[in-house]
Scaffold this motif. Structure first.
Motif, PDB file in Angstrom:
ATOM      1  N   HIS A 178     -12.241   1.503   4.879  1.00 59.02           N
ATOM      2  CA  HIS A 178     -11.871   1.539   3.470  1.00 59.02           C
ATOM      3  C   HIS A 178     -13.017   1.053   2.604  1.00 59.02           C
ATOM      4  O   HIS A 178     -13.656   0.050   2.903  1.00 59.02           O
ATOM      5  CB  HIS A 178     -10.646   0.652   3.214  1.00 59.02           C
ATOM      6  CG  HIS A 178      -9.391   1.205   3.779  1.00 59.02           C
ATOM      7  ND1 HIS A 178      -8.440   1.797   3.001  1.00 59.02           N
ATOM      8  CD2 HIS A 178      -8.932   1.277   5.050  1.00 59.02           C
ATOM      9  CE1 HIS A 178      -7.436   2.201   3.771  1.00 59.02           C
ATOM     10  NE2 HIS A 178      -7.720   1.897   5.021  1.00 59.02           N
ATOM     11  N   THR A 186      -2.910   0.345  -3.915  1.00 58.97           N
ATOM     12  CA  THR A 186      -2.601  -0.951  -3.318  1.00 58.97           C
ATOM     13  C   THR A 186      -2.896  -2.032  -4.333  1.00 58.97           C
ATOM     14  O   THR A 186      -3.771  -1.863  -5.190  1.00 58.97           O
ATOM     15  CB  THR A 186      -3.415  -1.181  -2.025  1.00 58.97           C
ATOM     16  OG1 THR A 186      -2.986  -2.400  -1.422  1.00 58.97           O
ATOM     17  CG2 THR A 186      -4.905  -1.242  -2.287  1.00 58.97           C
ATOM     18  N   ASP A 210      -7.784   2.575  -3.869  1.00 58.46           N
ATOM     19  CA  ASP A 210      -8.275   2.376  -2.497  1.00 58.46           C
ATOM     20  C   ASP A 210      -8.628   3.721  -1.866  1.00 58.46           C
ATOM     21  O   ASP A 210      -7.740   4.478  -1.483  1.00 58.46           O
ATOM     22  CB  ASP A 210      -7.199   1.658  -1.682  1.00 58.46           C
ATOM     23  CG  ASP A 210      -7.568   1.485  -0.223  1.00 58.46           C
ATOM     24  OD1 ASP A 210      -8.762   1.333   0.086  1.00 58.46           O
ATOM     25  OD2 ASP A 210      -6.641   1.487   0.616  1.00 58.46           O
ATOM     26  N   GLU A 269       0.843  -1.191   0.000  1.00 53.63           N
ATOM     27  CA  GLU A 269       0.000   0.000   0.000  1.00 53.63           C
ATOM     28  C   GLU A 269       0.877   1.240   0.000  1.00 53.63           C
ATOM     29  O   GLU A 269       1.846   1.316   0.751  1.00 53.63           O
ATOM     30  CB  GLU A 269      -0.861  -0.043   1.261  1.00 53.63           C
ATOM     31  CG  GLU A 269      -2.000   0.908   1.291  1.00 53.63           C
ATOM     32  CD  GLU A 269      -2.869   0.659   2.514  1.00 53.63           C
ATOM     33  OE1 GLU A 269      -2.689   1.402   3.507  1.00 53.63           O
ATOM     34  OE2 GLU A 269      -3.692  -0.264   2.475  1.00 53.63           O
ATOM     35  N   ARG A 270       0.555   2.191  -0.843  1.00 51.66           N
ATOM     36  CA  ARG A 270       1.257   3.478  -0.863  1.00 51.66           C
ATOM     37  C   ARG A 270       0.240   4.596  -0.695  1.00 51.66           C
ATOM     38  O   ARG A 270      -0.710   4.712  -1.460  1.00 51.66           O
ATOM     39  CB  ARG A 270       2.024   3.670  -2.163  1.00 51.66           C
ATOM     40  CG  ARG A 270       3.179   2.722  -2.291  1.00 51.66           C
ATOM     41  CD  ARG A 270       4.072   3.061  -3.436  1.00 51.66           C
ATOM     42  NE  ARG A 270       4.973   1.934  -3.652  1.00 51.66           N
ATOM     43  CZ  ARG A 270       5.577   1.668  -4.788  1.00 51.66           C
ATOM     44  NH1 ARG A 270       5.409   2.462  -5.822  1.00 51.66           N
ATOM     45  NH2 ARG A 270       6.378   0.630  -4.890  1.00 51.66           N
ATOM     46  N   VAL A 271       0.475   5.426   0.299  1.00 44.51           N
ATOM     47  CA  VAL A 271      -0.411   6.542   0.582  1.00 44.51           C
ATOM     48  C   VAL A 271      -0.196   7.619  -0.478  1.00 44.51           C
ATOM     49  O   VAL A 271       0.934   8.022  -0.746  1.00 44.51           O
ATOM     50  CB  VAL A 271      -0.150   7.110   1.993  1.00 44.51           C
ATOM     51  CG1 VAL A 271      -0.985   8.346   2.254  1.00 44.51           C
ATOM     52  CG2 VAL A 271      -0.397   6.032   3.040  1.00 44.51           C
ATOM     53  N   VAL A 272      -1.283   8.087  -1.057  1.00 49.07           N
ATOM     54  CA  VAL A 272      -1.222   9.161  -2.046  1.00 49.07           C
ATOM     55  C   VAL A 272      -1.762  10.443  -1.425  1.00 49.07           C
ATOM     56  O   VAL A 272      -1.151  11.501  -1.550  1.00 49.07           O
ATOM     57  CB  VAL A 272      -2.009   8.785  -3.320  1.00 49.07           C
ATOM     58  CG1 VAL A 272      -2.011   9.927  -4.329  1.00 49.07           C
ATOM     59  CG2 VAL A 272      -1.441   7.512  -3.953  1.00 49.07           C
ATOM     60  N   ASN A 330      -5.240   5.675  -1.383  1.00 49.40           N
ATOM     61  CA  ASN A 330      -4.020   4.876  -1.464  1.00 49.40           C
ATOM     62  C   ASN A 330      -4.013   4.106  -2.776  1.00 49.40           C
ATOM     63  O   ASN A 330      -5.060   3.822  -3.354  1.00 49.40           O
ATOM     64  CB  ASN A 330      -3.949   3.830  -0.335  1.00 49.40           C
ATOM     65  CG  ASN A 330      -3.979   4.430   1.032  1.00 49.40           C
ATOM     66  OD1 ASN A 330      -3.566   5.562   1.252  1.00 49.40           O
ATOM     67  ND2 ASN A 330      -4.483   3.672   1.987  1.00 49.40           N
TER      68      ASN A 330
END
Length: 167
Positions: A139, A55, A131, A45-48, A53
């Motif tokens: 979520h 993912t 996500d 998962e990468r937070v934007v 996110n």
């Protein structure tokens, strides 16, 4: 864009632009899924932003992971449904090619359906990666560009029907 069929006085519009829109949706969907699978490990998962996110997750079921733990039969079931619906959409596009909003809706739904069918056939599941979430609310199930096109197509379809009813 309308042309006359020499055997009929009824104007006809081409099916080709609508199939082109569906093809663009399929292309963007597949390129985005290939990119995400090359850049992310499963469940990474990468937070934007604070609410979004990227993912990589797999969905062997239907919308919102419905029937995801059903044992595998759902892959064939949802593929068959999508193929049948896609064939019917092509028929509707051909029959109503001159109705712009209606055909935009159908073309987006067609492209999204085929994009997810490609995943089911190639991988046995649909690749999801978008996500959205709200703190304290959890979520929303992850989705992809094909799902987004289907959603937008349904919204346009509803608008077209509302417009038709109001006439």
């Amino acid at each position: 864009m309308a042309t006359k069929n020499r055997f009929s006085s009824k104007p006809q519009s081409s099916l080709l632009p609508w199939l082109g829109i569906a093809a663009i949706v399929i292309l963007l969907d597949q390129v985005s899924k290939i990119t995400i699978t090359r850049l992310f490990a499963y469940a990474e998962e990468r937070v934007v932003t604070a609410f979004f996110n990227l993912t990589l997750v797999y969905n062997p079921g239907a919308a919102f992971s419905f029937l995801r733990d059903a044992g595998g039969w759902q892959r064939y079931f949802f593929t068959a449904i999508a193929v049948g619906v896609s064939l019917y959409i092509v028929y509707l596009l051909k029959k109503h090619a001159g109705q712009r909003l209606f055909c935009w809706a159908l073309a987006l739904i067609l492209g999204g359906a085929i994009g997810n069918v490609i995943d089911r056939v190639a991988y046995g599941h649909v690749i999801d990666f978008l996500d959205f979430h709200l703190k304290g609310w959890g979520h929303f199930p992850a989705f992809n560009l094909a799902d987004s096109a289907i959603f937008l197509g349904v919204v346009l379809f509803i608008l077209d029907e509302l417009r038709r009813v109001n006439k």
